[in-house]
Design an enzyme around this catalytic site. Structure first.
Site, PDB file in Angstrom:
ATOM      1  N   ARG A 236      11.270   0.079   8.522  1.00 40.03           N
ATOM      2  CA  ARG A 236      11.727  -0.359   9.839  1.00 40.03           C
ATOM      3  C   ARG A 236      13.245  -0.234   9.867  1.00 40.03           C
ATOM      4  O   ARG A 236      13.926  -0.554   8.888  1.00 40.03           O
ATOM      5  CB  ARG A 236      11.325  -1.819  10.124  1.00 40.03           C
ATOM      6  CG  ARG A 236       9.865  -2.018  10.485  1.00 40.03           C
ATOM      7  CD  ARG A 236       9.496  -1.402  11.843  1.00 40.03           C
ATOM      8  NE  ARG A 236       8.086  -1.578  12.182  1.00 40.03           N
ATOM      9  CZ  ARG A 236       7.122  -0.698  11.931  1.00 40.03           C
ATOM     10  NH1 ARG A 236       7.404   0.447  11.332  1.00 40.03           N
ATOM     11  NH2 ARG A 236       5.880  -0.925  12.309  1.00 40.03           N
TER      12      ARG A 236
ATOM     13  N   ASP B 237       9.646  -6.619  -5.419  1.00 40.12           N
ATOM     14  CA  ASP B 237       8.741  -7.161  -4.406  1.00 40.12           C
ATOM     15  C   ASP B 237       8.697  -8.659  -4.614  1.00 40.12           C
ATOM     16  O   ASP B 237       8.831  -9.127  -5.741  1.00 40.12           O
ATOM     17  CB  ASP B 237       7.328  -6.553  -4.575  1.00 40.12           C
ATOM     18  CG  ASP B 237       6.451  -6.775  -3.340  1.00 40.12           C
ATOM     19  OD1 ASP B 237       6.246  -7.938  -2.953  1.00 40.12           O
ATOM     20  OD2 ASP B 237       5.973  -5.781  -2.771  1.00 40.12           O
TER      21      ASP B 237
ATOM     22  N   LYS C  93       0.818  -1.211   0.000  1.00 42.13           N
ATOM     23  CA  LYS C  93       0.000   0.000   0.000  1.00 42.13           C
ATOM     24  C   LYS C  93       0.858   1.270   0.000  1.00 42.13           C
ATOM     25  O   LYS C  93       0.631   2.194  -0.769  1.00 42.13           O
ATOM     26  CB  LYS C  93      -0.947  -0.025   1.213  1.00 42.13           C
ATOM     27  CG  LYS C  93      -2.010  -1.112   1.089  1.00 42.13           C
ATOM     28  CD  LYS C  93      -2.826  -1.283   2.341  1.00 42.13           C
ATOM     29  CE  LYS C  93      -2.120  -2.048   3.421  1.00 42.13           C
ATOM     30  NZ  LYS C  93      -1.794  -3.448   3.139  1.00 42.13           N
ATOM     31  N   ILE C  94       1.877   1.305   0.877  1.00 40.12           N
ATOM     32  CA  ILE C  94       2.702   2.525   0.978  1.00 40.12           C
ATOM     33  C   ILE C  94       3.616   2.657  -0.240  1.00 40.12           C
ATOM     34  O   ILE C  94       3.723   3.735  -0.832  1.00 40.12           O
ATOM     35  CB  ILE C  94       3.510   2.523   2.298  1.00 40.12           C
ATOM     36  CG1 ILE C  94       2.545   2.585   3.496  1.00 40.12           C
ATOM     37  CG2 ILE C  94       4.486   3.698   2.339  1.00 40.12           C
ATOM     38  CD1 ILE C  94       3.192   2.378   4.855  1.00 40.12           C
TER      39      ILE C  94
ATOM     40  N   GLU D 166      15.934   2.464  17.693  1.00 40.59           N
ATOM     41  CA  GLU D 166      15.083   3.625  17.961  1.00 40.59           C
ATOM     42  C   GLU D 166      14.302   3.526  19.261  1.00 40.59           C
ATOM     43  O   GLU D 166      13.920   4.548  19.827  1.00 40.59           O
ATOM     44  CB  GLU D 166      14.131   3.879  16.786  1.00 40.59           C
ATOM     45  CG  GLU D 166      13.028   2.849  16.614  1.00 40.59           C
ATOM     46  CD  GLU D 166      12.046   3.233  15.526  1.00 40.59           C
ATOM     47  OE1 GLU D 166      12.480   3.520  14.406  1.00 40.59           O
ATOM     48  OE2 GLU D 166      10.830   3.237  15.803  1.00 40.59           O
TER      49      GLU D 166
ATOM     50  N   THR E 294      11.578   4.551   5.460  1.00 43.60           N
ATOM     51  CA  THR E 294      10.459   4.914   6.349  1.00 43.60           C
ATOM     52  C   THR E 294       9.776   3.643   6.841  1.00 43.60           C
ATOM     53  O   THR E 294       8.660   3.691   7.334  1.00 43.60           O
ATOM     54  CB  THR E 294       9.409   5.777   5.609  1.00 43.60           C
ATOM     55  OG1 THR E 294       9.010   5.064   4.426  1.00 43.60           O
ATOM     56  CG2 THR E 294       9.940   7.139   5.241  1.00 43.60           C
TER      57      THR E 294
ATOM     58  N   ASP F 269      13.423   7.590   8.760  1.00 46.11           N
ATOM     59  CA  ASP F 269      12.395   7.905   9.763  1.00 46.11           C
ATOM     60  C   ASP F 269      12.366   6.807  10.822  1.00 46.11           C
ATOM     61  O   ASP F 269      11.608   6.885  11.778  1.00 46.11           O
ATOM     62  CB  ASP F 269      11.025   7.991   9.065  1.00 46.11           C
ATOM     63  CG  ASP F 269       9.914   8.409  10.010  1.00 46.11           C
ATOM     64  OD1 ASP F 269      10.072   9.468  10.653  1.00 46.11           O
ATOM     65  OD2 ASP F 269       8.906   7.672  10.128  1.00 46.11           O
TER      66      ASP F 269
ATOM     67  N   CYS G 269       9.174  -2.328   2.479  1.00 42.64           N
ATOM     68  CA  CYS G 269       8.779  -3.711   2.784  1.00 42.64           C
ATOM     69  C   CYS G 269       8.804  -3.903   4.299  1.00 42.64           C
ATOM     70  O   CYS G 269       9.426  -3.124   5.019  1.00 42.64           O
ATOM     71  CB  CYS G 269       9.705  -4.698   2.082  1.00 42.64           C
ATOM     72  SG  CYS G 269      11.422  -4.482   2.507  1.00 42.64           S
TER      73      CYS G 269
END
Ligand code: NAD
Length: 335
Positions: A234, A174, A154-155, A263, A232, A258, A205
């Site tokens: 993981r 993918d 989706k992203i 983190e 953005t 991000d 992914c």
């Protein structure tokens, strides 16, 4: 359902309370993250509601099951922080928010690209200090550049659509190529070929055993010298040590992240008066061509509303035994 909400920030409470019409569910908000040390806080609750950096290891899930917590409700899409095998074995249901405004994350990935490229963050500071020089603020045009999208769910698909609008050539990788995207002129390549051809690589992914540190010394060497890497998704998709080496050598021209491997010790906390003990992030922040944001890609009004609404629906569905299978994380999703 009586739910213990962990890692609560002011906006989590605000949006969950707003979506919890007629106080359908009973929330108790904890600022603490969920980990072995804090698992006792969830005693007496039907469910725990958690976010990306809560630690739901084997031991934590076993402790939740032992104190009769029946469900783990994630306020996010990724579920890499939950030991799904243990949860399934012990009958603890795991539900997530599989899609909430993919545009929010896709647009933030574009913001990282635009900032690194056109250096608006530096221009902002310069002009405010009366420095109107444009020396060293030169960027490049996205039109005609090759953008590699790793993971076209989706992203990734939303990100590819925006980048197409800039006139970039989009290539993708993918494990399950998307026929619709192919029909729109997006070319699927092997990961290695994508890395060789791309001027910008953006990771979309999930974190799985296969994708863990997919960006490492070998794959960084395949990238075009001076190219841009955006993450953005993981933090653990990138081996930070080798990314730092590649930045020092100039092999990597720009890095926009991000998310970050370590983190959970840093992000979502105000550490401005503390000594940062994580040397890797400190090193990353010394590079002029690195931009770090603290897991804010999802952080829009639209996304927060959708996360809160789906979380309420997930709790109601668990209570009524009418679980939406699309939202449930099950064992075959990690095999
Ligand atoms: P999605 O499930 O719609 O898409 C993921 C895609 O990755 C799928 O097409 C899948 O086939 C592909 N994939 C799986 N394994 C792969 C592999 N080994 N190599 C290449 N592709 C692979 O998920 P989404 O909603 O697009 O979200 C993607 C990721 O973004 C999430 O897993 C999450 O980690 C991250 N995310 C980050 C934020 C943020 O605020 N920074 C917010 C939401 C999601």
């Amino acid at each position: 359902m009586k739910t213990a909400v962990f890692s609560t920030k002011s906006y989590d409470k605000e949006y969950l309370d707003k979506a919890n019409v007629n106080n359908l569910h009973e929330f108790n908000y904890f600022e603490s993250s969920l980990k072995l040390k804090s698992v006792k806080l969830a005693e007496g609750y039907d469910a725990v509601c958690v976010f990306v950096n809560d630690v739901l290891s084997k031991e934590v899930v076993e402790a939740l099951a032992a104190q009769n917590n029946k469900a783990i409700v994630l306020r996010c899409a990724g579920f890499n922080n939950v030991d799904i095998e243990t949860a399934c074995r012990l009958g603890v249901k795991v539900l997530r928010v599989p899609a909430y405004s993919p545009s929010a994350v896709a647009e933030h990935a574009v913001a990282l690209i635009m900032t690194l490229n056109r250096k608006t963050h530096k221009a902002y500071n310069r002009v405010r200090e009366g420095n109107f020089s444009i020396e060293r603020l030169q960027g490049f045009e996205l039109s005609g550049k090759t953008v590699g999208v790793v993971g076209t769910g989706k992203i990734g698909a939303a990100f590819a659509a925006i980048m197409k609008g800039f006139g970039s050539r989009i290539v993708a990788y993918d494990v399950y190529p998307n026929k619709e995207l192919e029909a729109q002129g997006i070319t699927y390549l092997s990961l290695h070929e994508l890395l060789r051809q791309s001027d910008i690589v953006s990771l979309h992914c999930p974190l799985t055993p296969e994708t863990n540190r997919m960006i490492n010394r070998d794959t960084l060497n395949l990238m075009k010298k001076g190219s841009m890497l955006i993450n953005t998704s993981r933090g653990k998709l990138i081996d930070t040590d080798t990314a730092i080496e590649a930045l020092k050598e100039g092999q990597l021209g720009y890095l926009g992240i991000d998310v970050y491997e370590q983190e959970e010790k840093l992000f979502f906390k105000d550490l401005s008066e503390m000594v940062i003990v994580d040397d890797k992030i400190s090193r990353l922040m010394t590079f002029p061509n690195v931009l770090v944001t603290a897991h804010q890609a999802y952080f829009t009004d639209n996304a927060l509303n959708q996360i809160a609404q789906t979380t309420i629906n997930n709790l109601t569905d668990i209570e009524n035994n009418t679980i939406n299978r699309q939202n449930q994380v099950c064992i075959d999703m990690i095999k």
